[in-house]
Motif scaffolding. Structure first.
Motif, mmCIF file in Angstrom:
data_model
loop_
_atom_site.group_PDB
_atom_site.id
_atom_site.type_symbol
_atom_site.label_atom_id
_atom_site.label_comp_id
_atom_site.label_asym_id
_atom_site.label_seq_id
_atom_site.Cartn_x
_atom_site.Cartn_y
_atom_site.Cartn_z
ATOM 1 N N PHE A 1 0.835 -1.200 0.000
ATOM 2 C CA PHE A 1 0.000 0.000 0.000
ATOM 3 C C PHE A 1 0.869 1.248 0.000
ATOM 4 O O PHE A 1 1.915 1.286 0.650
ATOM 5 C CB PHE A 1 -0.933 -0.010 1.222
ATOM 6 N N ASP A 2 0.436 2.276 -0.720
ATOM 7 C CA ASP A 2 1.194 3.525 -0.776
ATOM 8 C C ASP A 2 0.921 4.384 0.458
ATOM 9 O O ASP A 2 0.205 3.970 1.372
ATOM 10 C CB ASP A 2 0.911 4.279 -2.080
ATOM 11 N N GLU A 3 1.477 5.577 0.475
ATOM 12 C CA GLU A 3 1.339 6.473 1.634
ATOM 13 C C GLU A 3 -0.102 6.900 1.884
ATOM 14 O O GLU A 3 -0.453 7.321 2.979
ATOM 15 C CB GLU A 3 2.244 7.699 1.484
ATOM 16 N N TYR B 1 -8.438 0.693 -7.441
ATOM 17 C CA TYR B 1 -7.669 1.013 -6.237
ATOM 18 C C TYR B 1 -8.388 0.320 -5.096
ATOM 19 O O TYR B 1 -9.629 0.275 -5.056
ATOM 20 C CB TYR B 1 -7.603 2.518 -5.979
ATOM 21 N N VAL B 2 -7.607 -0.237 -4.179
ATOM 22 C CA VAL B 2 -8.172 -0.940 -3.029
ATOM 23 C C VAL B 2 -7.504 -0.437 -1.761
ATOM 24 O O VAL B 2 -6.317 -0.111 -1.769
ATOM 25 C CB VAL B 2 -8.025 -2.479 -3.190
ATOM 26 N N LEU C 1 -3.399 2.988 -0.328
ATOM 27 C CA LEU C 1 -3.996 2.394 -1.520
ATOM 28 C C LEU C 1 -3.039 1.454 -2.227
ATOM 29 O O LEU C 1 -1.823 1.670 -2.219
ATOM 30 C CB LEU C 1 -4.402 3.490 -2.514
ATOM 31 N N ALA C 2 -3.584 0.424 -2.844
ATOM 32 C CA ALA C 2 -2.838 -0.464 -3.735
ATOM 33 C C ALA C 2 -3.655 -0.582 -5.015
ATOM 34 O O ALA C 2 -4.882 -0.452 -4.998
ATOM 35 C CB ALA C 2 -2.624 -1.832 -3.107
ATOM 36 N N ALA C 3 -2.976 -0.832 -6.126
ATOM 37 C CA ALA C 3 -3.645 -0.951 -7.417
ATOM 38 C C ALA C 3 -3.734 -2.411 -7.832
ATOM 39 O O ALA C 3 -2.784 -3.171 -7.671
ATOM 40 C CB ALA C 3 -2.899 -0.142 -8.466
ATOM 41 N N LEU C 4 -4.896 -2.779 -8.379
ATOM 42 C CA LEU C 4 -5.156 -4.115 -8.898
ATOM 43 C C LEU C 4 -5.780 -3.983 -10.280
ATOM 44 O O LEU C 4 -6.282 -2.916 -10.648
ATOM 45 C CB LEU C 4 -6.126 -4.876 -7.999
#
Length: 167
Positions: free
Chosen positions: A54-56, A70-71, A59-62
């Motif tokens: 996860f970014d700052e 974005y999740v 969020l993470a991308a799928l």
């Protein structure tokens, strides 16, 4: 600018049952424990989410099929516009998503900044954005980008309010 606007008009072609692929690694690796249950809907298990980077913003991308998402760590997810073969970029804290055929803008909590109500729209820049109503995709160029034709264009602010003509 029209080429960028065209990316916002591309519909999601995703199908239910598609495996999720990680967009947070160099390769599009399958993420075990995550599937697309319907167009625009994911089912990422807690174990699948634990494997994501996860970014700052949390969020993470799928990607599932041709649809990018974005999740968040809690499983909240948002299907977003595909841009440059990946999920749309956040611009000034907002990202574009298509909801019921209309373009809307969402924050990093994946909450709407205002109701999705436009046929097309660019990323935010200088605290405003160009959107259009009644527009449609034109013919694709050699690079696969399409122009937007017809409709009414206007510039709006981060609350979705129309601004004086500045285009």
């Amino acid at each position: 600018m029209a080429a960028l606007l065209s990316l916002a008009l591309l519909p999601a072609l995703a199908c239910a049952g598609e495996a999720c692929h990680r967009r947070d690694t160099q390769r599009l690796e399958v993420l075990p424990g995550c599937t697309q249950t319907a167009p625009g809907a994911l089912a990422p298990s807690a174990g699948a989410r634990a494997r994501l980077r996860f970014d700052e913003s949390g969020l993470a991308a799928l990607q599932a099929g041709s649809q990018c998402y974005y999740v968040r760590r809690d499983g909240t997810h948002l299907p977003v516009i595909t841009c440059d073969n990946g999920p749309d970029y956040f611009a000034q804290g907002l990202v574009r998503a298509r909801v019921d055929g209309r373009i809307g803008y969402y924050d990093t909590r994946l909450q709407p900044a205002f109701a999705a109500r436009f046929d097309g729209g660019l990323p935010f820049r200088n605290r405003s954005v160009e959107v259009c109503d009644g527009c449609r995709e034109g013919a694709a160029d050699a690079g696969g980008h399409t122009d937007i034709v017809g409709g009414t264009r206007l510039r709006i602010d981060r609350q979705g309010d129309a601004l004086p003509d500045s285009t």
